[in-house]
Design a protein around this motif. Structure first.
Motif, PDB file in Angstrom:
ATOM      1  N   SER A  16     -13.194 -18.705   9.345  1.00 38.77           N
ATOM      2  CA  SER A  16     -14.184 -20.003   9.947  1.00 38.77           C
ATOM      3  C   SER A  16     -14.428 -20.899   8.932  1.00 38.77           C
ATOM      4  CB  SER A  16     -15.467 -19.124  10.277  1.00 38.77           C
ATOM      5  OG  SER A  16     -16.332 -18.792   9.514  1.00 38.77           O
ATOM      6  N   VAL A  17     -14.566 -22.092   9.364  1.00 35.82           N
ATOM      7  CA  VAL A  17     -14.505 -23.513   8.526  1.00 35.82           C
ATOM      8  C   VAL A  17     -15.818 -23.960   9.366  1.00 35.82           C
ATOM      9  CG1 VAL A  17     -13.720 -25.439   8.042  1.00 35.82           C
ATOM     10  CG2 VAL A  17     -12.318 -23.557   8.502  1.00 35.82           C
ATOM     11  N   ASP A  18     -17.178 -24.339   8.433  1.00 33.97           N
ATOM     12  CA  ASP A  18     -18.349 -25.167   8.844  1.00 33.97           C
ATOM     13  C   ASP A  18     -17.931 -26.502   8.437  1.00 33.97           C
ATOM     14  OD1 ASP A  18     -18.944 -22.857   9.927  1.00 33.97           O
ATOM     15  OD2 ASP A  18     -20.854 -22.636   8.651  1.00 33.97           O
ATOM     16  N   VAL A  19     -17.819 -27.313   9.425  1.00 27.35           N
ATOM     17  CA  VAL A  19     -17.512 -28.836   9.075  1.00 27.35           C
ATOM     18  C   VAL A  19     -18.756 -29.678   8.849  1.00 27.35           C
ATOM     19  CG1 VAL A  19     -15.934 -30.715   9.934  1.00 27.35           C
ATOM     20  CG2 VAL A  19     -15.476 -28.523  10.599  1.00 27.35           C
ATOM     21  N   LEU A  51     -10.450 -31.129   4.796  1.00 27.56           N
ATOM     22  CA  LEU A  51     -10.160 -30.522   5.997  1.00 27.56           C
ATOM     23  C   LEU A  51      -8.849 -30.701   6.367  1.00 27.56           C
ATOM     24  CD1 LEU A  51     -11.131 -29.634   9.052  1.00 27.56           C
ATOM     25  CD2 LEU A  51     -11.883 -31.881   9.628  1.00 27.56           C
ATOM     26  N   TYR A  67     -13.781 -23.242  14.059  1.00 26.13           N
ATOM     27  CA  TYR A  67     -14.487 -24.640  13.258  1.00 26.13           C
ATOM     28  C   TYR A  67     -15.651 -24.609  14.176  1.00 26.13           C
ATOM     29  CZ  TYR A  67     -10.260 -25.888  10.592  1.00 26.13           C
ATOM     30  OH  TYR A  67      -9.208 -26.008   9.673  1.00 26.13           O
ATOM     31  N   TYR A  68     -16.653 -24.725  13.183  1.00 28.45           N
ATOM     32  CA  TYR A  68     -18.112 -25.346  13.499  1.00 28.45           C
ATOM     33  C   TYR A  68     -18.480 -26.589  13.457  1.00 28.45           C
ATOM     34  CZ  TYR A  68     -17.766 -20.195  14.937  1.00 28.45           C
ATOM     35  OH  TYR A  68     -17.396 -19.120  15.378  1.00 28.45           O
ATOM     36  N   VAL A  69     -18.639 -27.499  14.210  1.00 34.33           N
ATOM     37  CA  VAL A  69     -18.767 -29.093  13.926  1.00 34.33           C
ATOM     38  C   VAL A  69     -20.070 -29.393  14.390  1.00 34.33           C
ATOM     39  CG1 VAL A  69     -17.707 -31.155  14.112  1.00 34.33           C
ATOM     40  CG2 VAL A  69     -16.325 -29.097  14.294  1.00 34.33           C
ATOM     41  N   LEU A  84      -8.603 -30.556  16.088  1.00 35.17           N
ATOM     42  CA  LEU A  84      -8.700 -29.140  15.955  1.00 35.17           C
ATOM     43  C   LEU A  84      -8.322 -28.438  17.122  1.00 35.17           C
ATOM     44  CD1 LEU A  84     -12.402 -28.971  14.153  1.00 35.17           C
ATOM     45  CD2 LEU A  84     -10.255 -28.694  13.146  1.00 35.17           C
ATOM     46  N   HIS A  89      -7.006 -24.533  17.503  1.00 33.77           N
ATOM     47  CA  HIS A  89      -8.195 -23.830  16.642  1.00 33.77           C
ATOM     48  C   HIS A  89      -9.403 -23.806  17.689  1.00 33.77           C
ATOM     49  CE1 HIS A  89      -5.891 -23.685  12.928  1.00 33.77           C
ATOM     50  NE2 HIS A  89      -5.825 -24.968  13.308  1.00 33.77           N
ATOM     51  N   VAL A  91     -13.210 -24.404  18.492  1.00 34.48           N
ATOM     52  CA  VAL A  91     -14.506 -25.433  18.109  1.00 34.48           C
ATOM     53  C   VAL A  91     -15.686 -24.972  18.679  1.00 34.48           C
ATOM     54  CG1 VAL A  91     -13.038 -27.437  17.173  1.00 34.48           C
ATOM     55  CG2 VAL A  91     -13.675 -27.077  19.882  1.00 34.48           C
ATOM     56  N   HIS A 225     -16.244 -24.483   3.621  1.00 33.88           N
ATOM     57  CA  HIS A 225     -16.738 -25.871   4.064  1.00 33.88           C
ATOM     58  C   HIS A 225     -15.540 -26.881   3.391  1.00 33.88           C
ATOM     59  CE1 HIS A 225     -20.139 -23.264   4.159  1.00 33.88           C
ATOM     60  NE2 HIS A 225     -20.828 -24.247   4.927  1.00 33.88           N
TER      61      HIS A 225
END
Ligand SMILES: [Zn+2]
Length: 281
Positions: A16-19, A51, A67-69, A84, A89, A91, A225
């Protein structure tokens, strides 16, 4: 009783990626003039370089991430959400200005959700199914507020190390131990009191946790991140980690949304309710 994963799978892994680009700083500095560009430029590196490196790494490894944006970042950098989604992916929501939900009233949290969802609907034509709260905090009201808006899972709490249910909403848990920021985030200017460790030290810790999670049949929820893990040495470290995980055939590498869909249709019944303890003593 152990958690039951899909047929043939023993444990799960989510990348997981927190943008978070500028929004956490804007929230922290709200109402004040920002005169220095030092931290801002470090954060903007996340959008300009980090990113893209993470996306390239995931494409190379053949994995889909969650991904959480924050809504603000999506509006400011409007290539992010469509890119994304276009690369397959997931979102999900992550506040608008990365607001801390326990510092807002229920009505203010509802407003933030509506404002953020509107950005996703405008740019992607769909309502996001996933939510991760900024800084992993949750209020008693949020599960209901999320369900009312078509969100099917939250990924912010640490009550188990496998999916469970909180106030009727599926929870895909996180853990600080597997968050890059606690090790590597270093803004300078006196904000951080420690120096960033070697990626080898963090890789060793994460591999040890991975072995333990594999043994007990849990979920390894990696959270990174772009402005923190987009640096070259950390991308190399992440490649080693994922390659190790991919070395086992009975691991489910999936998105958080796929885990939520599995949880909802499964017999796994780990439900808790968010009720505050009595503090009037
Ligand atoms: Zn965040």
């Amino acid at each position: 009783m152990s958690y039951s994963w899909p047929e043939g799978k023993r444990a799960a892994f989510v990348f997981s990626v927190d943008v978070d680009i500028e929004s956490p700083m804007l929230w922290r500095m709200r109402g004040q003039e920002i005169r220095g560009f030092g931290e801002l430029e470090q954060r903007r590196y996340g959008e300009r370089v980090g990113l893209k490196r993470l996306l390239a790494l995931q494409a190379e490894l053949g994995i889909k991430a969650s991904y959480y944006v924050p809504g603000y970042e999506a509006e400011q950098y409007d290539w992010i959400l469509p890119t994304l989604q276009g690369q397959g992916h997931e979102v999900g929501l992550h506040g608008y200005y990365h607001e801390l939900v326990n510092q807002l009233s229920p009505a203010e949290n509802a407003e933030v959700l509506d404002k953020s969802i509107a950005v996703f609907e405008k740019q992607l034509g769909v309502t996001p199914k996933g939510y991760r709260s900024p800084a992993w905090e949750l209020t008693q009201e949020l599960p209901e507020q999320l369900k009312e808006r078509g969100v099917v899972y939250d990924s912010s709490l640490m009550g188990y190390d496998h999916p469970y249910t909180v106030n009727g909403l599926t929870e895909i848990p996180v853990q600080w131990l597997l968050d890059d920021a606690i090790y590597f985030k270093f803004s300078g200017g006196g904000l951080d009191k420690w120096y960033p460790p070697s990626p080898y030290m963090v890789l060793e810790s994460w591999l040890e946790e991975w072995e333990a999670i594999y043994e007990t049949g849990g979920l390894f929820m990696l959270t990174v991140h772009p402005w923190v893990s987009g640096k070259g040495q950390r991308i190399r470290m992440l490649r080693r980690l994922v390659e190790e995980v991919q070395g086992r055939s009975d691991v489910w590498l999936a998105t958080a949304q796929e885990l939520a869909e599995h949880h909802q249709g499964s017999a796994n019944s780990f439900e808790v309710s968010l009720t505050p303890p009595d503090t009037r003593f």
